[in-house]
Design a protein around this motif. Structure first.
Motif, short mmCIF file in Angstrom:
data_model
loop_
_atom_site.label_atom_id
_atom_site.label_comp_id
_atom_site.label_asym_id
_atom_site.label_seq_id
_atom_site.Cartn_x
_atom_site.Cartn_y
_atom_site.Cartn_z
N VAL A 55 9.48 -15.27 10.69
CA VAL A 55 10.22 -15.60 11.72
C VAL A 55 9.61 -15.57 13.09
O VAL A 55 9.19 -14.35 13.40
N GLY A 58 14.56 -16.21 16.71
CA GLY A 58 15.90 -16.03 15.90
C GLY A 58 16.00 -15.02 14.90
O GLY A 58 15.17 -14.13 15.17
N GLN A 74 12.55 -11.66 14.59
CA GLN A 74 11.39 -12.09 15.06
C GLN A 74 10.10 -10.99 14.83
O GLN A 74 10.35 -9.88 15.19
N THR A 91 21.32 -18.15 9.38
CA THR A 91 20.29 -18.16 10.47
C THR A 91 21.10 -18.06 11.75
O THR A 91 22.09 -18.35 11.87
N THR A 97 16.05 -20.76 15.24
CA THR A 97 15.40 -20.03 14.09
C THR A 97 14.25 -20.77 14.08
O THR A 97 14.19 -21.75 13.45
#
Length: 104
Positions: A55, A58, A74, A91, A97
């Motif tokens: 990720v 988001g 993140q 999400t 995201t």
């Protein structure tokens, strides 16, 4: 030419966006952009490839068929072996995201 995975995000995120960045015989790298999206309640992703996913912005929440739940913020990443059934259950709804997925 350099590019940025967090730049040029689509204005319309009513649908989740999947963009191939690199494709070869053995590796595929994809940018996925979600905004409040999640997998359908029925069914699981059951892929023939291993998937390493991170990720970039988001957050995303993954559920596995063994009941395990992983929240990725993140910078977090996870490796999902081929045929490990999983789905996205949440999400971020208020921001994009951005996922980086490497299929190998």
């Amino acid at each position: 030419m350099a590019d940025n995975l967090l730049a040029n995000l689509p204005a319309d995120l009513s649908e989740e966006v999947f963009e191939d960045i690199i494709m070869s015989k053995h590796v595929r790298i994809e940018r996925i952009i979600s905004k409040g999206h999640f997998s359908p309640e029925s069914g699981w992703y059951d892929q023939d490839e291993n998937e390493w996913v991170m990720v970039l912005s988001g957050f995303g929440v993954l559920e596995f068929d063994d009941g395990r739940i992983e929240r990725l913020e993140q910078g977090d990443y996870i490796n999902i072996p081929a045929h490990q059934k999983h789905k996205v259950i949440e999400t971020a709804a208020d921001e994009a995201t951005v996922w980086l997925a490497v299929f190998y």
